[in-house]
Scaffold this motif. Sequence first.
Motif, PDB file in Angstrom:
ATOM      1  N   GLY A 135       5.550   3.611   5.484  1.00  6.92           N
ATOM      2  CA  GLY A 135       6.367   3.781   6.684  1.00  6.92           C
ATOM      3  C   GLY A 135       5.827   4.880   7.580  1.00  6.92           C
ATOM      4  N   ALA A 136       5.349   5.975   6.972  1.00  5.51           N
ATOM      5  CA  ALA A 136       4.784   7.071   7.760  1.00  5.51           C
ATOM      6  C   ALA A 136       3.556   6.628   8.535  1.00  5.51           C
ATOM      7  CB  ALA A 136       4.444   8.244   6.842  1.00  5.51           C
ATOM      8  N   ALA A 137       2.785   5.687   7.961  1.00  2.30           N
ATOM      9  CA  ALA A 137       1.612   5.160   8.676  1.00  2.30           C
ATOM     10  C   ALA A 137       2.033   4.433   9.948  1.00  2.30           C
ATOM     11  CB  ALA A 137       0.824   4.213   7.773  1.00  2.30           C
ATOM     12  N   PHE A 138       3.152   3.703   9.887  1.00  2.94           N
ATOM     13  CA  PHE A 138       3.646   3.005  11.074  1.00  2.94           C
ATOM     14  C   PHE A 138       4.111   3.988  12.149  1.00  2.94           C
ATOM     15  CE2 PHE A 138       4.056  -0.671   8.203  1.00  2.94           C
ATOM     16  CZ  PHE A 138       3.484  -1.638   8.997  1.00  2.94           C
TER      17      PHE A 138
ATOM     18  N   SER B  12       6.124  13.267  -0.339  1.00  2.00           N
ATOM     19  CA  SER B  12       5.045  13.360  -1.319  1.00  2.00           C
ATOM     20  C   SER B  12       4.819  12.026  -2.016  1.00  2.00           C
ATOM     21  CB  SER B  12       5.364  14.417  -2.373  1.00  2.00           C
ATOM     22  OG  SER B  12       6.471  14.026  -3.151  1.00  2.00           O
ATOM     23  N   ASP B  13       5.747  11.098  -1.865  1.00  4.90           N
ATOM     24  CA  ASP B  13       5.526   9.762  -2.399  1.00  4.90           C
ATOM     25  C   ASP B  13       4.558   8.967  -1.527  1.00  4.90           C
ATOM     26  OD1 ASP B  13       7.253  10.205  -4.459  1.00  4.90           O
ATOM     27  OD2 ASP B  13       8.978   9.290  -3.486  1.00  4.90           O
ATOM     28  N   ALA B  14       4.255   9.494  -0.349  1.00  7.52           N
ATOM     29  CA  ALA B  14       3.393   8.774   0.577  1.00  7.52           C
ATOM     30  C   ALA B  14       2.012   8.599  -0.017  1.00  7.52           C
ATOM     31  CB  ALA B  14       3.309   9.532   1.894  1.00  7.52           C
ATOM     32  N   MET B  15       1.322   7.559   0.443  1.00  4.56           N
ATOM     33  CA  MET B  15       0.018   7.247  -0.137  1.00  4.56           C
ATOM     34  C   MET B  15      -1.113   7.445   0.842  1.00  4.56           C
ATOM     35  SD  MET B  15       0.710   3.920  -2.450  1.00  4.56           S
ATOM     36  CE  MET B  15       0.747   2.855  -1.025  1.00  4.56           C
ATOM     37  N   HIS B  16      -0.960   8.262   1.882  1.00  2.00           N
ATOM     38  CA  HIS B  16      -2.102   8.444   2.771  1.00  2.00           C
ATOM     39  C   HIS B  16      -3.143   9.250   1.999  1.00  2.00           C
ATOM     40  CE1 HIS B  16       1.147   7.641   5.393  1.00  2.00           C
ATOM     41  NE2 HIS B  16       1.395   8.855   5.775  1.00  2.00           N
TER      42      HIS B  16
ATOM     43  N   ILE C  82      -5.694   4.664  11.471  1.00  2.00           N
ATOM     44  CA  ILE C  82      -4.408   5.232  11.022  1.00  2.00           C
ATOM     45  C   ILE C  82      -3.647   4.304  10.071  1.00  2.00           C
ATOM     46  CG2 ILE C  82      -2.084   5.844  11.822  1.00  2.00           C
ATOM     47  CD1 ILE C  82      -3.397   7.357  14.122  1.00  2.00           C
ATOM     48  N   PRO C  83      -3.447   3.009  10.405  1.00  2.00           N
ATOM     49  CA  PRO C  83      -2.694   2.165   9.469  1.00  2.00           C
ATOM     50  C   PRO C  83      -3.449   1.857   8.174  1.00  2.00           C
ATOM     51  CG  PRO C  83      -3.409   0.902  11.379  1.00  2.00           C
ATOM     52  CD  PRO C  83      -3.745   2.319  11.664  1.00  2.00           C
ATOM     53  N   MET C  84      -4.764   2.085   8.133  1.00  2.00           N
ATOM     54  CA  MET C  84      -5.547   1.820   6.933  1.00  2.00           C
ATOM     55  C   MET C  84      -5.628   3.031   6.005  1.00  2.00           C
ATOM     56  SD  MET C  84      -8.661  -0.180   8.859  1.00  2.00           S
ATOM     57  CE  MET C  84      -9.751   0.032   7.459  1.00  2.00           C
ATOM     58  N   THR C  85      -5.134   4.174   6.457  1.00  2.00           N
ATOM     59  CA  THR C  85      -5.328   5.426   5.740  1.00  2.00           C
ATOM     60  C   THR C  85      -4.678   5.419   4.360  1.00  2.00           C
ATOM     61  OG1 THR C  85      -5.462   6.634   7.823  1.00  2.00           O
ATOM     62  CG2 THR C  85      -4.981   7.919   5.882  1.00  2.00           C
ATOM     63  N   SER C  86      -3.491   4.842   4.261  1.00  2.00           N
ATOM     64  CA  SER C  86      -2.793   4.782   2.972  1.00  2.00           C
ATOM     65  C   SER C  86      -3.648   4.064   1.926  1.00  2.00           C
ATOM     66  CB  SER C  86      -1.450   4.077   3.139  1.00  2.00           C
ATOM     67  OG  SER C  86      -0.828   3.884   1.902  1.00  2.00           O
TER      68      SER C  86
ATOM     69  N   ALA D 142      -7.917   9.732  10.296  1.00  2.00           N
ATOM     70  CA  ALA D 142      -7.494   9.967   8.914  1.00  2.00           C
ATOM     71  C   ALA D 142      -6.929  11.371   8.730  1.00  2.00           C
ATOM     72  CB  ALA D 142      -8.685   9.757   7.981  1.00  2.00           C
ATOM     73  N   LEU D 143      -7.458  12.340   9.467  1.00  2.00           N
ATOM     74  CA  LEU D 143      -6.989  13.726   9.328  1.00  2.00           C
ATOM     75  C   LEU D 143      -5.518  13.848   9.685  1.00  2.00           C
ATOM     76  CD1 LEU D 143      -9.943  15.761  10.914  1.00  2.00           C
ATOM     77  CD2 LEU D 143      -9.580  15.152   8.525  1.00  2.00           C
ATOM     78  N   LEU D 144      -5.120  13.126  10.721  1.00  2.00           N
ATOM     79  CA  LEU D 144      -3.773  13.286  11.265  1.00  2.00           C
ATOM     80  C   LEU D 144      -2.695  12.946  10.244  1.00  2.00           C
ATOM     81  CD1 LEU D 144      -2.294  14.042  13.868  1.00  2.00           C
ATOM     82  CD2 LEU D 144      -2.329  11.627  14.484  1.00  2.00           C
ATOM     83  N   VAL D 145      -2.781  11.752   9.666  1.00  2.68           N
ATOM     84  CA  VAL D 145      -1.705  11.306   8.773  1.00  2.68           C
ATOM     85  C   VAL D 145      -1.863  11.855   7.364  1.00  2.68           C
ATOM     86  CG1 VAL D 145      -1.025   9.247  10.026  1.00  2.68           C
ATOM     87  CG2 VAL D 145      -2.983   9.137   8.514  1.00  2.68           C
ATOM     88  N   THR D 146      -3.107  12.086   6.915  1.00  2.00           N
ATOM     89  CA  THR D 146      -3.303  12.639   5.571  1.00  2.00           C
ATOM     90  C   THR D 146      -2.822  14.081   5.509  1.00  2.00           C
ATOM     91  OG1 THR D 146      -5.285  11.260   5.443  1.00  2.00           O
ATOM     92  CG2 THR D 146      -4.944  12.837   3.675  1.00  2.00           C
TER      93      THR D 146
END
Length: 529
Positions: free
Chosen positions: A407-410, A525-529, A72-76, A124-128
Amino acid sequence: MAGAATVSNDLVEYGFRRVIITITAVLCALLEIVDTTIVNVALNEMRGSLGATLTDVAWVITAYAIANVIIIPMTSWLSQQFGRRNYFAASIIIFTVSSFLCGNATGIWELVIFRFIQGMGGGALLVTAQTIITESYPAEKRGMAQAIYGMGVIVGPTLGPPLGGWIVDNWSWPYIFYINVPLGIIATMLTLIYVKSPKYGEKMRADQVDWWGILFLASFIGSLQFVLEHGQQDDWFEDSSIITLSVVSLFGLIAFIWREMVYEHPIVNLRVLKDSNLRIGTIMTFILGFGLYGSTFIIPIYTQSILGWTALDAGMLLIPSSLTTAFMMPIIGQMIQRGVKQTYMVAAGFLVFFFFAYWMHNVMTPDTGAEHFFWPLILRGVGLGLLFVPITTMSLSTLQGKSIGEGAAFTGMTRQLGGSFGIAIISTFITRFSQMHRVNLVSHESITDFEVQQRVKQLTSGFMSRGFTYNEALDKAYAAMNGAVMKQATVLSYMDIFMYLGILFLICIPFILLVKQGKAKVDVSDAMH
């Protein structure tokens, strides 16, 4: 860090395309979360067919959870390297193929390995999925987009046990994995056809990859997850492996923090935690995970072990609560879009969850009926609906640009860790509190007490009428008395758990006053996952 995604209106979709993208992303998030809990009711069948011990089969859950919290924290960062659409599609394929392999496993450790691989794809599915949904909506509708995503995340954990129980009752345990295959194939095709990927800057070279950061993160999270999953059954720090992995986890955490703070291209940007709202939000997300997964864990166990319900009946009990949360989500999304302060909703959510826990504390007896649980669980659904999206939005409200994704990854990671801590702590406290209450109850029941003597006499007569000798009947009478005391002690321990859970949520309310007023509508939408 590699270049941030270029925010573009080209990512916004309308009409049929947006509906398809939304369904695809919610489906993938649901698949991942349902698989976290769906195996719980099938462990006995797995143990029998694979010839495994209870400790061995517990790894089916542990391996998946460890892989989840590592990825999860590596997804971005991974999304930047491969492109969001390609990474999302590859994750679905990994999840789907490993699901098929799990169903075909012929040994317990073969199944555990495939579950770990499944967890790597699933995390990866969850946060992306959250970002794909949100970036497909225009800015004024992104509160609603987060509500749609939150619906899947909240409903998923409670959907797993009844679905798993129904599949096991009607078919066999491999089908809890096979059910993912057709859904995964459809999701992959829809992703490749409809999902767009934002443009990223220059990709990172192989020699710039933070390999040490990945290693330290995996050792910290993996060891911690194992300790939480197995601590109670291995008697915590009486077991050498628990001690060893606790030390590994601690040093992994220290090394990881040091590495990420000094390395030029960190795998996880810890500097984003300088934002006070995100720090408070991650703590509240942790508490949310604690309550969500903890209550999802404790209620089925109580109904099965104390009330004698089947796994399917226990799982079905949680359905009204999930439906209530699903009903709440669009309403919450509309409230956010109209500018209602998230702090008010979060405070109300914590208060409602306290009332739910207090109500559960009061209705628990050795013979509580399903009708006694209905309204408290409806209240739980309302509380979770008020918490999930507002906490996420509040956490990210003072961040800008690519920091929103980091931040969303955290928040995603801390929700999962909160669930792991909740399950571990609750299972430990149930055991400890039960022992404490048993001692207290036994101290009030002396063999010289007239009522106790009468009860033993009645039980002995009952067993003798079934053909047992006097001595055998007496032994069974004492065993029945002990069982009744133990059952009552266990009920008291569940009551304690709900009371402390309620207090935990009540304590959180004053901390909301520390939250700074940020953006009412966060551009995820600025998120980088």
